[in-house]
Design a protein around this motif. Structure first.
Motif, PDB file in Angstrom:
ATOM      1  N   GLY A   1       0.823  -1.153  -0.107  1.00  0.00           N
ATOM      2  CA  GLY A   1      -0.017  -0.097   0.102  1.00  0.00           C
ATOM      3  C   GLY A   1       0.779   1.240   0.120  1.00  0.00           C
ATOM      4  N   GLY A   2       2.203   1.127  -0.190  1.00  0.00           N
ATOM      5  CA  GLY A   2       2.747   2.354   0.025  1.00  0.00           C
ATOM      6  C   GLY A   2       2.685   3.318  -1.321  1.00  0.00           C
ATOM      7  N   ILE A   3       2.487   2.624  -2.305  1.00  0.00           N
ATOM      8  CA  ILE A   3       2.278   3.524  -3.603  1.00  0.00           C
ATOM      9  C   ILE A   3       0.925   4.268  -3.560  1.00  0.00           C
ATOM     10  CG2 ILE A   3       2.178   3.383  -6.053  1.00  0.00           C
ATOM     11  CD1 ILE A   3       4.246   1.446  -6.238  1.00  0.00           C
ATOM     12  N   ASP A   4      -0.019   3.280  -3.116  1.00  0.00           N
ATOM     13  CA  ASP A   4      -1.501   4.142  -3.074  1.00  0.00           C
ATOM     14  C   ASP A   4      -1.466   5.288  -2.076  1.00  0.00           C
ATOM     15  OD1 ASP A   4      -2.204   1.926  -4.610  1.00  0.00           O
ATOM     16  OD2 ASP A   4      -2.917   0.507  -3.075  1.00  0.00           O
ATOM     17  N   ALA A   5      -0.657   5.003  -0.979  1.00  0.00           N
ATOM     18  CA  ALA A   5      -0.732   6.257   0.030  1.00  0.00           C
ATOM     19  C   ALA A   5      -0.004   7.380  -0.551  1.00  0.00           C
ATOM     20  CB  ALA A   5       0.204   5.824   1.237  1.00  0.00           C
ATOM     21  N   LEU A   6       1.108   7.173  -1.301  1.00  0.00           N
ATOM     22  CA  LEU A   6       1.668   8.315  -2.135  1.00  0.00           C
ATOM     23  C   LEU A   6       0.576   8.921  -3.163  1.00  0.00           C
ATOM     24  CD1 LEU A   6       4.063  10.139  -2.693  1.00  0.00           C
ATOM     25  CD2 LEU A   6       4.783   8.171  -4.243  1.00  0.00           C
ATOM     26  N   VAL A   7       0.019   8.266  -3.765  1.00  0.00           N
ATOM     27  CA  VAL A   7      -0.915   8.605  -4.777  1.00  0.00           C
ATOM     28  C   VAL A   7      -2.052   9.393  -4.182  1.00  0.00           C
ATOM     29  CG1 VAL A   7      -2.815   8.031  -6.562  1.00  0.00           C
ATOM     30  CG2 VAL A   7      -0.483   6.854  -6.329  1.00  0.00           C
ATOM     31  N   GLU A   8      -2.647   8.959  -2.874  1.00  0.00           N
ATOM     32  CA  GLU A   8      -3.516   9.407  -2.373  1.00  0.00           C
ATOM     33  C   GLU A   8      -3.031  10.929  -1.757  1.00  0.00           C
ATOM     34  OE1 GLU A   8      -6.432   8.974   1.813  1.00  0.00           O
ATOM     35  OE2 GLU A   8      -5.185   7.363   1.136  1.00  0.00           O
ATOM     36  N   ARG A   9      -1.911  10.884  -1.346  1.00  0.00           N
ATOM     37  CA  ARG A   9      -1.575  12.385  -0.805  1.00  0.00           C
ATOM     38  C   ARG A   9      -1.167  13.437  -2.113  1.00  0.00           C
ATOM     39  NH1 ARG A   9       0.087   8.915   2.871  1.00  0.00           N
ATOM     40  NH2 ARG A   9       0.647   9.590   5.078  1.00  0.00           N
ATOM     41  N   ALA A  10      -0.885  12.583  -3.169  1.00  0.00           N
ATOM     42  CA  ALA A  10      -0.816  13.616  -4.352  1.00  0.00           C
ATOM     43  C   ALA A  10      -2.127  14.096  -4.817  1.00  0.00           C
ATOM     44  CB  ALA A  10      -0.031  13.090  -5.283  1.00  0.00           C
ATOM     45  N   GLY A  11      -3.159  13.260  -4.536  1.00  0.00           N
ATOM     46  CA  GLY A  11      -4.462  13.902  -5.120  1.00  0.00           C
ATOM     47  C   GLY A  11      -4.924  15.006  -4.096  1.00  0.00           C
TER      48      GLY A  11
ATOM     49  N   ARG B   1      11.928  -4.771  -9.266  1.00  0.00           N
ATOM     50  CA  ARG B   1      12.088  -4.874  -7.914  1.00  0.00           C
ATOM     51  C   ARG B   1      13.560  -5.700  -7.706  1.00  0.00           C
ATOM     52  NH1 ARG B   1       7.217  -9.150  -7.923  1.00  0.00           N
ATOM     53  NH2 ARG B   1       8.340  -9.707 -10.065  1.00  0.00           N
ATOM     54  N   THR B   2      14.167  -6.368  -8.617  1.00  0.00           N
ATOM     55  CA  THR B   2      15.397  -6.790  -8.594  1.00  0.00           C
ATOM     56  C   THR B   2      16.557  -6.373  -9.361  1.00  0.00           C
ATOM     57  OG1 THR B   2      14.900  -8.661  -9.834  1.00  0.00           O
ATOM     58  CG2 THR B   2      14.310  -8.874  -7.689  1.00  0.00           C
ATOM     59  N   GLY B   3      16.299  -5.928 -10.778  1.00  0.00           N
ATOM     60  CA  GLY B   3      17.278  -5.608 -11.333  1.00  0.00           C
ATOM     61  C   GLY B   3      17.551  -3.950 -11.384  1.00  0.00           C
ATOM     62  N   HIS B   4      18.079  -3.540 -12.422  1.00  0.00           N
ATOM     63  CA  HIS B   4      18.369  -1.991 -12.454  1.00  0.00           C
ATOM     64  C   HIS B   4      17.431  -1.307 -13.210  1.00  0.00           C
ATOM     65  CE1 HIS B   4      22.635  -1.671 -10.998  1.00  0.00           C
ATOM     66  NE2 HIS B   4      22.881  -2.825 -11.334  1.00  0.00           N
ATOM     67  N   ARG B   5      16.449  -1.744 -13.377  1.00  0.00           N
ATOM     68  CA  ARG B   5      15.110  -1.096 -13.953  1.00  0.00           C
ATOM     69  C   ARG B   5      14.577  -0.179 -12.668  1.00  0.00           C
ATOM     70  NH1 ARG B   5      10.636  -3.016 -17.792  1.00  0.00           N
ATOM     71  NH2 ARG B   5       9.399  -0.939 -18.069  1.00  0.00           N
ATOM     72  N   CYS B   6      14.377   1.037 -12.968  1.00  0.00           N
ATOM     73  CA  CYS B   6      14.082   2.211 -11.867  1.00  0.00           C
ATOM     74  C   CYS B   6      12.865   1.601 -11.225  1.00  0.00           C
ATOM     75  CB  CYS B   6      13.725   3.582 -12.499  1.00  0.00           C
ATOM     76  SG  CYS B   6      13.179   4.866 -11.580  1.00  0.00           S
ATOM     77  N   PRO B   7      12.914   1.471  -9.806  1.00  0.00           N
ATOM     78  CA  PRO B   7      11.797   1.371  -9.054  1.00  0.00           C
ATOM     79  C   PRO B   7      10.800   2.298  -8.982  1.00  0.00           C
ATOM     80  CG  PRO B   7      13.621   1.796  -7.698  1.00  0.00           C
ATOM     81  CD  PRO B   7      14.079   1.635  -8.986  1.00  0.00           C
ATOM     82  N   GLY B   8      11.347   3.498  -9.222  1.00  0.00           N
ATOM     83  CA  GLY B   8      10.234   4.846  -9.212  1.00  0.00           C
ATOM     84  C   GLY B   8       9.427   4.477 -10.520  1.00  0.00           C
ATOM     85  N   GLU B   9       9.623   3.853 -11.338  1.00  0.00           N
ATOM     86  CA  GLU B   9       8.773   3.594 -12.384  1.00  0.00           C
ATOM     87  C   GLU B   9       7.263   3.194 -11.943  1.00  0.00           C
ATOM     88  OE1 GLU B   9       8.426   1.470 -16.954  1.00  0.00           O
ATOM     89  OE2 GLU B   9       9.797   0.756 -15.415  1.00  0.00           O
ATOM     90  N   MET B  10       7.215   2.287 -11.005  1.00  0.00           N
ATOM     91  CA  MET B  10       6.071   1.936 -10.241  1.00  0.00           C
ATOM     92  C   MET B  10       5.077   3.402  -9.732  1.00  0.00           C
ATOM     93  SD  MET B  10       6.868  -1.591  -8.362  1.00  0.00           S
ATOM     94  CE  MET B  10       8.278  -0.926  -7.683  1.00  0.00           C
ATOM     95  N   ILE B  11       5.962   4.158  -9.222  1.00  0.00           N
ATOM     96  CA  ILE B  11       5.501   5.334  -8.652  1.00  0.00           C
ATOM     97  C   ILE B  11       4.934   6.373  -9.940  1.00  0.00           C
ATOM     98  CG2 ILE B  11       5.936   7.665  -7.523  1.00  0.00           C
ATOM     99  CD1 ILE B  11       7.844   5.883  -5.835  1.00  0.00           C
ATOM    100  N   THR B  12       5.720   6.260 -10.873  1.00  0.00           N
ATOM    101  CA  THR B  12       5.509   7.253 -12.111  1.00  0.00           C
ATOM    102  C   THR B  12       4.125   6.727 -12.840  1.00  0.00           C
ATOM    103  OG1 THR B  12       7.908   7.445 -12.536  1.00  0.00           O
ATOM    104  CG2 THR B  12       6.237   7.827 -14.283  1.00  0.00           C
ATOM    105  N   VAL B  13       3.898   5.310 -12.955  1.00  0.00           N
ATOM    106  CA  VAL B  13       2.626   4.934 -13.606  1.00  0.00           C
ATOM    107  C   VAL B  13       1.547   5.383 -12.723  1.00  0.00           C
ATOM    108  CG1 VAL B  13       1.303   2.901 -14.510  1.00  0.00           C
ATOM    109  CG2 VAL B  13       3.872   3.180 -14.879  1.00  0.00           C
ATOM    110  N   ALA B  14       1.749   5.012 -11.316  1.00  0.00           N
ATOM    111  CA  ALA B  14       0.560   4.945 -10.534  1.00  0.00           C
ATOM    112  C   ALA B  14       0.096   6.716 -10.308  1.00  0.00           C
ATOM    113  CB  ALA B  14       0.814   4.518  -9.222  1.00  0.00           C
ATOM    114  N   LEU B  15       0.891   7.420 -10.256  1.00  0.00           N
ATOM    115  CA  LEU B  15       0.784   8.847 -10.090  1.00  0.00           C
ATOM    116  C   LEU B  15       0.079   9.221 -11.310  1.00  0.00           C
ATOM    117  CD1 LEU B  15       3.808  10.247  -8.132  1.00  0.00           C
ATOM    118  CD2 LEU B  15       1.664  10.184  -7.261  1.00  0.00           C
ATOM    119  N   LEU B  16       0.815   8.980 -12.533  1.00  0.00           N
ATOM    120  CA  LEU B  16       0.358   9.497 -13.741  1.00  0.00           C
ATOM    121  C   LEU B  16      -0.938   9.182 -14.113  1.00  0.00           C
ATOM    122  CD1 LEU B  16       1.641  11.538 -15.710  1.00  0.00           C
ATOM    123  CD2 LEU B  16       2.320   9.423 -17.188  1.00  0.00           C
TER     124      LEU B  16
END
Length: 413
Positions: free
Chosen positions: A104-114, A356-371
């Motif tokens: 729920g960490g991403i959901d909480a961030l999205v809620e605050r952004a809203g 989650r494990t490789g070098h792909r940006c973990p912030g991508e999950m945040i980007t998609v959820a926020l956008l």
């Protein structure tokens, strides 16, 4: 796969002159998905396509340690950041960041952004014309500080937002933007280190489970706590990528203006279409042109030898506009993502592989959820665009609409 290749002279100046088009142009001219060249005076091999991305993100082939140029570390990532690690050290450090996003960490961030967006939107209607890029950066700064447990007085939000934007804006240039980014990073690393040390001494109170506390208490793969400088870097690597979503919010505003036929579907709030729209914004508009690493050993890909230690570049912008993957790639079409499962090495605006494990940006999950959330809020906003320069210069990295997307928000009836 084509094996024909061409050896090129140093392309540093060409990159500065051509920007995002530099690597796709050269790959297209040589008619292959691999190209040997030189960049910054060093041997480099550029790769393109999903198979290349799979090869690039395999740690048996390419490492990131020692590959990220100092100027990029001094602005975008910070020295000693997780992005510069490999193997177990990388996995343990990255687990810290990923754990904050789970449960729920991403959901909480999205809620605050809203909440921050709606409060800001009421103010925009009173203030008159505002620059969407600037306002989005402040909304996201407010939201991510609340989410990470940073107690930031409202009057300090604009300055912090400006510094976080400067870090991103200056990573790919040697001019004034770069030095603004360096100064901003130095200033904010000192600030972040003070927060972490305050938590460790018990003089700064932050919520249990917050990002600030998690960074302060983290143990690396060798069991040691992060030194204050590295802790500051990693705290900023939670805050800064969130504020970098500003670029995509501005691009979304640009897209809504150019293709207003999508507005009603976004206003309806269909989450599948909102996510498809977010993906198409990320695919269509330019952000990072490529990523780089170092060859672990003497390798071969596509019939081309890659010497040990050579720079390896993965073409991101070109892949996101490759007609073999995206039919009619220069047409903005969110429906291309409706009902489509995206392979981990296909859509690569923020890298490829498993975040989650490789070098792909973990912030991508945040980007998609926020956008996904903010494009709906933007579509529901009653506003108009006054005359302005909405061109997006492809020589500028990272680029953005020249005006920042100026909007005049109307007060609710």
């Amino acid at each position: 796969m084509p094996s024909r290749h061409v050896v090129r002279p140093d392309n540093t100046l060409a990159l500065a002159l051509e920007g995002y088009a530099w690597l796709p142009n050269r790959l297209r001219r040589c008619g292959a998905d691999v190209l040997r060249t030189r960049l910054l005076g060093q041997r480099a091999v550029a790769l393109h396509g999903p198979d290349a991305a799979r090869f690039f993100y395999d740690e048996r082939h390419v490492r990131r340690h020692g590959a990220i140029p100092g100027p990029v570390q001094s602005t975008l990532f910070g020295h000693g950041a997780v992005h510069t690690l490999d193997g177990e050290a990388h996995r343990v450090r990255k687990a810290l960041l990923v754990a904050l996003l789970m449960n729920g960490g991403i959901d909480a961030l999205v809620e605050r952004a809203g909440v921050a967006w709606e409060a800001a939107a009421r103010d925009w209607a009173v203030r008159g014309p505002v620059v969407l890029f600037d306002e989005a950066s402040r909304v996201l700064t407010r939201a991510v500080c609340d989410w990470t447990g940073i107690a930031l007085p409202p009057q300090q939000v604009p300055a912090l937002a400006a510094d976080l934007v400067a870090m991103v804006d200056g990573f790919a240039t040697g001019g004034p933007r770069h030095w603004r980014g360096r100064r901003a990073r130095t200033r904010r690393e000192d600030w972040s280190a003070g927060l972490v040390e305050g938590v460790r001494r018990g003089v700064v109170s932050v919520p249990d489970g917050s990002a600030v506390r998690a960074v302060a208490e983290h143990r690396d793969a060798d069991g040691s706590a992060l030194d204050p400088c590295t802790a500051a870097v990693e705290l900023l690597n939670i805050v800064r990528p969130t504020v970098a979503v500003t670029w995509f919010v501005a691009f979304a505003g640009h897209a809504l203006h150019r293709w207003p036929e999508h507005r009603e579907r976004l206003r309806a709030g269909d989450p599948a279409f909102a996510e498809a729209y977010a993906h198409e914004v990320r695919r269509f508009y330019p952000f990072a042109p490529f990523v780089g690493g170092r060859a672990v050993a003497d390798l071969e890909w596509g019939g081309v030898r890659i010497p040990s230690g050579a720079m390896v570049l993965l073409d991101l912008y070109g892949q996101n506009h490759d007609p073999r993957l995206w039919p009619d790639p220069y047409r903005f079409d969110p429906d291309r993502f409706v009902g489509r499962e995206i392979g981990p090495f296909e859509l690569v605006p923020q890298g490829g592989g498993d975040p989650r494990t490789g070098h792909r940006c973990p912030g991508e999950m945040i980007t998609v959820a926020l956008l996904r959330d903010l494009v709906v809020r933007l579509a529901r906003l009653d506003y108009r665009l006054p005359p302005q320069d909405l061109r997006i210069p492809l020589r500028r990295i990272p680029t953005r609409p020249r005006s920042g997307v100026v909007v005049e928000v109307r007060e609710p009836a």
